[in-house]
Design an enzyme around this catalytic site. Structure first.
Site, mmCIF file in Angstrom:
data_model
loop_
_atom_site.group_PDB
_atom_site.id
_atom_site.type_symbol
_atom_site.label_atom_id
_atom_site.label_comp_id
_atom_site.label_asym_id
_atom_site.label_seq_id
_atom_site.Cartn_x
_atom_site.Cartn_y
_atom_site.Cartn_z
ATOM 1 N N ASP A 74 0.809 -1.325 -0.112
ATOM 2 C CA ASP A 74 -0.026 -0.167 0.033
ATOM 3 C C ASP A 74 0.729 1.269 0.105
ATOM 4 O OD1 ASP A 74 -2.016 -1.476 0.183
ATOM 5 O OD2 ASP A 74 -2.894 -0.711 1.722
ATOM 6 N N HIS A 219 3.881 -2.323 3.156
ATOM 7 C CA HIS A 219 3.589 -0.919 2.580
ATOM 8 C C HIS A 219 5.123 -0.890 1.826
ATOM 9 C CE1 HIS A 219 0.885 -0.535 5.648
ATOM 10 N NE2 HIS A 219 0.356 0.574 4.833
#
Ligand code: ZN
Length: 256
Positions: A74, A219
């Site tokens: 992400d 991430h």
């Protein structure tokens, strides 16, 4: 199933049936207060946990008994860390899904194109990833989603179907906005690495606990994720697991 609509019906029943009876029998107000606090607590829980499916269905785990998982990243694309992650994925021949922030795509078009060209999927993660996103009215949520979808379509040629709300928060407005876009699906996760907060040892410990169908949340925005990724992929392989594309695991189309 206990969701937003059924709990609203329960609340209406409580107000229309319980309150008059409580008033007639002179039940303590504390019981009523307790019921209202419980309802509010339920709504906050439903909003905070994407796996609760409280406001809208979220795809968080594949329905399978096979030893397969999917990996997602992400908040990119990030000029520093995304290329390093792409290199590791390429080396291990693994296809991942990148839930990108629209603004970051606009600022890193070449990198977003590289993600796509290397066989990974671009998912929608709103345009600005606002801290206040969960308080946005429906119109603003739609605008955040559609601006990002336009940025992704320019690269991949189709409209993205996979949407992950920032922080995994869902609200009635986010649910309404997602339902208004045809084929858009909310994608959650079943294993959260907390790689933006934890140490490398802690991250590895968290993501090592896998079961068939898990969707792992990383991430592509920090060095720790880069540092542990290769070791993690080896660990997954030693456990006899295979990393498969998210759209295959969840049986959803990535683009229209
Ligand atoms: Zn995010």
């Amino acid at each position: 199933m206990l969701n937003y609509n059924s709990s609203r019906i329960i609340l209406v029943l409580l107000v229309t049936i319980y309150l008059p009876i409580a008033w007639y029998l002179q039940v303590s107000y504390y019981y009523t207060l307790f019921l209202i606090v419980t309802f509010i607590g339920l709504v906050v829980w439903g909003a905070s946990f994407i796996t609760s499916n409280f406001f809208i269905k979220a795809h968080c785990k594949g329905k399978t008994n096979e030893k397969v998982i999917s990996i997602t990243f992400d908040d990119g694309p990030n000029g520093t860390y995304t290329p390093l992650i792409l290199e590791i994925l390429k080396k291990h021949n693994i296809k991942a899904t990148f839930f990108c922030i629209g603004k970051n795509i606009s600022e890193n078009i070449e990198l977003a194109t590289q993600i796509h060209n290397e066989g990974h999927v671009l998912g929608n993660h709103t345009y600005n990833h606002s801290y206040w996103f969960d308080l946005f009215p429906t119109g603003l949520v739609i605008s955040e989603i559609s601006k990002t979808s336009v940025a992704i379509k320019r690269i991949v040629g189709g409209w993205p179907n996979l949407f992950r709300p920032p922080y995994g928060v869902t609200t009635p407005n986010i649910a309404r906005a997602v339902r208004s876009v045809s084929d858009l699906k909310i994608i959650g996760w079943s294993v959260r690495s907390l790689d933006t907060k934890k140490t490398e040892v802690q991250i590895l410990k968290r993501v090592a606990k896998i079961s068939p169908g898990d969707v792992i949340l990383f991430h592509d925005t920090n060095q720790r994720t880069v540092n542990i990724l290769e070791q993690y992929l080896q660990l997954v392989s030693e456990k006899g697991y295979q990393v498969v594309p998210l759209q295959e695991l969840l049986d959803v189309g990535a683009y229209d």
